[in-house]
Each structure stands twice: as structure tokens, then as C-alpha cells.
Write a protein that holds these residues in place. Sequence first.
Motif, PDB file in Angstrom:
ATOM      1  N   ALA A   1      38.664 -17.798 -11.339  1.00 57.04           N
ATOM      2  CA  ALA A   1      37.758 -18.891 -11.709  1.00 57.04           C
ATOM      3  C   ALA A   1      38.535 -20.081 -12.248  1.00 57.04           C
ATOM      4  N   ALA A   2      39.611 -19.807 -12.976  1.00 61.19           N
ATOM      5  CA  ALA A   2      40.412 -20.885 -13.565  1.00 61.19           C
ATOM      6  C   ALA A   2      41.360 -21.529 -12.564  1.00 61.19           C
ATOM      7  N   ASP A   3      41.666 -20.840 -11.478  1.00 61.93           N
ATOM      8  CA  ASP A   3      42.609 -21.352 -10.477  1.00 61.93           C
ATOM      9  C   ASP A   3      42.017 -21.183  -9.085  1.00 61.93           C
ATOM     10  N   PRO A   4      41.245 -22.173  -8.600  1.00 63.15           N
ATOM     11  CA  PRO A   4      40.584 -22.058  -7.294  1.00 63.15           C
ATOM     12  C   PRO A   4      41.540 -21.815  -6.127  1.00 63.15           C
ATOM     13  N   SER A   5      42.828 -22.144  -6.297  1.00 61.67           N
ATOM     14  CA  SER A   5      43.783 -21.921  -5.204  1.00 61.67           C
ATOM     15  C   SER A   5      43.979 -20.433  -4.923  1.00 61.67           C
ATOM     16  N   LEU A   6      43.530 -19.567  -5.839  1.00 60.84           N
ATOM     17  CA  LEU A   6      43.675 -18.120  -5.655  1.00 60.84           C
ATOM     18  C   LEU A   6      42.525 -17.506  -4.860  1.00 60.84           C
ATOM     19  N   LEU A   7      41.496 -18.294  -4.559  1.00 58.83           N
ATOM     20  CA  LEU A   7      40.289 -17.715  -3.962  1.00 58.83           C
ATOM     21  C   LEU A   7      40.572 -17.061  -2.618  1.00 58.83           C
ATOM     22  N   ASP A   8      41.261 -17.753  -1.712  1.00 55.15           N
ATOM     23  CA  ASP A   8      41.515 -17.165  -0.395  1.00 55.15           C
ATOM     24  C   ASP A   8      42.355 -15.893  -0.505  1.00 55.15           C
ATOM     25  N   ARG A   9      43.308 -15.878  -1.437  1.00 53.70           N
ATOM     26  CA  ARG A   9      44.104 -14.675  -1.644  1.00 53.70           C
ATOM     27  C   ARG A   9      43.210 -13.531  -2.124  1.00 53.70           C
ATOM     28  N   ALA A  10      42.285 -13.848  -3.030  1.00 59.37           N
ATOM     29  CA  ALA A  10      41.372 -12.825  -3.546  1.00 59.37           C
ATOM     30  C   ALA A  10      40.468 -12.294  -2.440  1.00 59.37           C
ATOM     31  N   ILE A  11      39.992 -13.181  -1.567  1.00 60.02           N
ATOM     32  CA  ILE A  11      39.128 -12.756  -0.460  1.00 60.02           C
ATOM     33  C   ILE A  11      39.898 -11.830   0.477  1.00 60.02           C
ATOM     34  N   ASP A  12      41.108 -12.199   0.845  1.00 58.33           N
ATOM     35  CA  ASP A  12      41.908 -11.365   1.740  1.00 58.33           C
ATOM     36  C   ASP A  12      42.190  -9.998   1.129  1.00 58.33           C
ATOM     37  N   GLU A  13      42.511  -9.973  -0.171  1.00 59.21           N
ATOM     38  CA  GLU A  13      42.804  -8.700  -0.819  1.00 59.21           C
ATOM     39  C   GLU A  13      41.552  -7.840  -0.928  1.00 59.21           C
TER      40      GLU A  13
ATOM     41  N   LEU B   1      45.622  -8.495  -6.971  1.00 62.10           N
ATOM     42  CA  LEU B   1      45.548  -9.908  -6.597  1.00 62.10           C
ATOM     43  C   LEU B   1      46.907 -10.477  -6.209  1.00 62.10           C
ATOM     44  N   ASP B   2      47.982  -9.904  -6.725  1.00 66.59           N
ATOM     45  CA  ASP B   2      49.323 -10.425  -6.453  1.00 66.59           C
ATOM     46  C   ASP B   2      50.040  -9.673  -5.337  1.00 66.59           C
ATOM     47  N   ARG B   3      49.343  -8.783  -4.651  1.00 63.97           N
ATOM     48  CA  ARG B   3      49.979  -7.982  -3.616  1.00 63.97           C
ATOM     49  C   ARG B   3      50.176  -8.795  -2.326  1.00 63.97           C
ATOM     50  N   PRO B   4      51.397  -8.924  -1.818  1.00 62.45           N
ATOM     51  CA  PRO B   4      51.597  -9.596  -0.532  1.00 62.45           C
ATOM     52  C   PRO B   4      51.164  -8.688   0.616  1.00 62.45           C
ATOM     53  N   HIS B   5      50.675  -9.295   1.682  1.00 61.68           N
ATOM     54  CA  HIS B   5      50.264  -8.538   2.864  1.00 61.68           C
ATOM     55  C   HIS B   5      51.339  -8.666   3.933  1.00 61.68           C
ATOM     56  N   PRO B   6      51.956  -7.566   4.346  1.00 57.00           N
ATOM     57  CA  PRO B   6      52.953  -7.645   5.418  1.00 57.00           C
ATOM     58  C   PRO B   6      52.293  -8.062   6.727  1.00 57.00           C
ATOM     59  N   PRO B   7      53.080  -8.591   7.666  1.00 58.35           N
ATOM     60  CA  PRO B   7      52.501  -9.116   8.917  1.00 58.35           C
ATOM     61  C   PRO B   7      51.621  -8.129   9.664  1.00 58.35           C
ATOM     62  N   GLU B   8      51.986  -6.850   9.665  1.00 57.89           N
ATOM     63  CA  GLU B   8      51.193  -5.891  10.442  1.00 57.89           C
ATOM     64  C   GLU B   8      49.812  -5.642   9.843  1.00 57.89           C
ATOM     65  N   VAL B   9      49.634  -5.931   8.548  1.00 57.82           N
ATOM     66  CA  VAL B   9      48.346  -5.710   7.893  1.00 57.82           C
ATOM     67  C   VAL B   9      47.505  -6.974   7.856  1.00 57.82           C
ATOM     68  N   ARG B  10      48.132  -8.131   7.911  1.00 57.95           N
ATOM     69  CA  ARG B  10      47.446  -9.388   7.654  1.00 57.95           C
ATOM     70  C   ARG B  10      46.199  -9.563   8.527  1.00 57.95           C
ATOM     71  N   ARG B  11      45.044  -9.568   7.867  1.00 55.95           N
ATOM     72  CA  ARG B  11      43.729  -9.763   8.506  1.00 55.95           C
ATOM     73  C   ARG B  11      43.494  -8.791   9.662  1.00 55.95           C
ATOM     74  N   LEU B  12      44.029  -7.602   9.559  1.00 50.21           N
ATOM     75  CA  LEU B  12      43.839  -6.589  10.593  1.00 50.21           C
ATOM     76  C   LEU B  12      42.369  -6.220  10.731  1.00 50.21           C
TER      77      LEU B  12
END
Length: 386
Positions: free
Chosen positions: A257-269, A317-328
Motif C-alpha cells: 500500500a505504501a509503495d505502489p511500484s510493488l503491486l505487479d510483483r505482488a500480483i505475480d507472486e 513478496l521478494d522472491r524472484p521468478h526464474p524464466p521457466e516459472v515466469r507467468r507459467l
Amino acid sequence: MNPADRWERRLYLTAHPVAYPLLRLAGRRPVVRVPGVGVVISDAALAREVLLDGDTFRKDGPGSPGELWTPILGPSVLLNMEGDAHRALRGRLAGLFTPAYTERLCARVLAEPLERLAERLDAGAEVDLVDTMRVMAGAVIGHVIGLETRDEDGYRHLFEQGERIVSMITLRTRRLTSSQVARARRVLDPLGDVAAEAYAAGDDGTVMGRMRGLGLSEGEARGAAGAFFLTGTETVATLVPRLIALLHDSGTLGRVAADPSLLDRAIDEAMRVGTPTPVMLRSVHAPATVGGVAIAPGDRVLIATHNCCRALGPFDLDRPHPPEVRRLWFGAGPHFCLGYPLAMAEIRAVARTLLAASPLVITRRRAARGVLLPTYRHLRVRRAAP
């Protein structure tokens, strides 16, 4: 097990008390042949390889999505197509849901429902996010099809019609019975008539009118409207309550809520953990070997998307998604979800309104039974007292 993981597990077990444990058991190996189910793939890299090979692993053979959708949607709806015909139709639809267009569409269609939602939260009222998302999803898909519905009860009814069709499918369903097809057609045929009228009007301001401008035939546009109706509403409607619950339970709601730039990351996670498409089906058309397992023509491949995505661990929330998982969960290659920009635009619009009312607390929730996509039966939130 942390609260976020515990609730997600409860959602899956409530929706699929038998199939879900078996799905997770199959996930102990990257590829395994399960009698009565098919070859189950639970490794993200192997899953992506299969999804990218549309010649060997297809959507139009025995045990594929085509067997489910063709009887009720017709033969040309992307969901059941491959090869040149699929590429041609996909090419004509490529400009339909651009990010800019979908953002404008959701801003316009959801303006009034979002204003009412914000007012209720600001007043300290308790809001059921499940019901809220049924209204939002019904409003957007109604606009896409060309319906004139403008009230919340109408939007709820529209959503419930689609839910009744999708709930006929389980994780083990290969094809619908003749009575199930008839029930689905009783819902879809009138909606198809509305879509055809909007198509005939040719208004570029409507989705159906844009399809006509992109060169689709009336039958293709009608089939596409049905496909959007069945595959697009529940994905979005079930995700938003789970997104807010995951952020709440993980203690990161205030941070986003305090950092809107995190929203897309939160949605993907949240999508990775919840996996809105828990399994994907393919029919094998040529001999192949996947993960050391020989697969023959006629075999059925079940990609356990949920296992592939959950292998990374619990919600973080801070977990990176490797290429094989990204939006699978939206697919890969030629069948990557055409409605992805629309789904993201709708989720962002509602999530921004909810986050603007932060801090939020969950007052009551309950997992839903008898659904294909695991979800909450209700999830009630209100603005926390200062």
C-alpha cells in the motif's frame, strides 16, 4: 506452516479434497505416468518445453482442452486450435487487448463499482471481496460481450452463469456429458446472440465491434466471446481475494500500500502461489521423451502448473521468478493467454482501490466447495481502526 500457506492449502483441499493430495503426490517426481490420468509433468522447465512444442503436444486431440470446449464453443476459439488456423486467428486477435486499451476499458467500466467500494471502505463498512469481485468481473465481461446490464444484481447473475458451467469440470474431467453440454449451451447461446448483435453493429468502441474491424467472422467473434466469458471471469474474480489475503497473512499489505511500484510483483507472486490455472492439458501427436519418460501418440499430458510454481516455496513478496516459472500460469508460446492484459488491468484497478483504504483487516473468511478454481466462499474485510 505460515498463515498464508495454511489458508492456500485449505482452499485447495476444500475445492479438491481427493484430487489435490494426489496432484501434490505426483509432484514428487518431475514426470510420472499416472493410470487413468496421463503423464503428469511437475517441473517448470519441462512444462515450458511442452507448451512451446505445439506440433507434438496439442490442444485439439483426445484428452486435450478441445474435447472439453469444442462441443459448447465451436471449433475455432483458440482454446482448441493448432497449426496454421490457430496462428491466423491469433494474428487477427493480436491487437484486441493491448495494455493501453484494457486500462482504459477497466477504468471506464469499473468507475462506478470502484467508487462505491471506496465509499464503503472509507465509511468503515465490512466488505465481502468475493461478492465484490463477482460484480467487477461480471461488469467487465458483460461489456466485452456487449450486454446492456448496468446493475450489480445483473453482474452477479452473469458471473454465476459462467460459474455453473465451469463448476461442471474437475481436475480429472476429460469431456462433458451430453446433458452438461446442453446446460452450457442454454447459457452460452443467448450470450452469443448478444455478442453477434454487437458484432453486427460494428462500433469500434466495443470489443465485439473491434473484432469485426480486425477481420474476424461473426462465428469467430461469437466463439471468442464465449471463450472469454468462461475462462476470464473466474480467474480474475478468485485472484483478488486471495491476493489481499496473502498480503494480509504475510504482513506485507501495508508495504505494498505504501509503495505502489510493488503491486505487479505482488500480483505475480500471488498468482504463482495460487496458480489460477492449476493444470493444463495436451494431447500427444508424435513420439517424444520428456524428463526421461517415453510418451506415445494418443497419450494425455497433464501439466501440473501448480506443482511447477509451488516448487519455489511459500508466498514471498521478494522472491524472484526464474524464466521457466515466469507467468507459467498463463501458458507459454503460441497459447499464452490472449486476455492477460485485460486480467492484469482489472486486478490492478480493484487492488489499487483496496490498497488505498489500507490498513485492512480480515474479519471473516471461509473456503469454497464445489469449485474448479480454489477460492474463498467469502472473505470479508474492513478498514482497521486508527
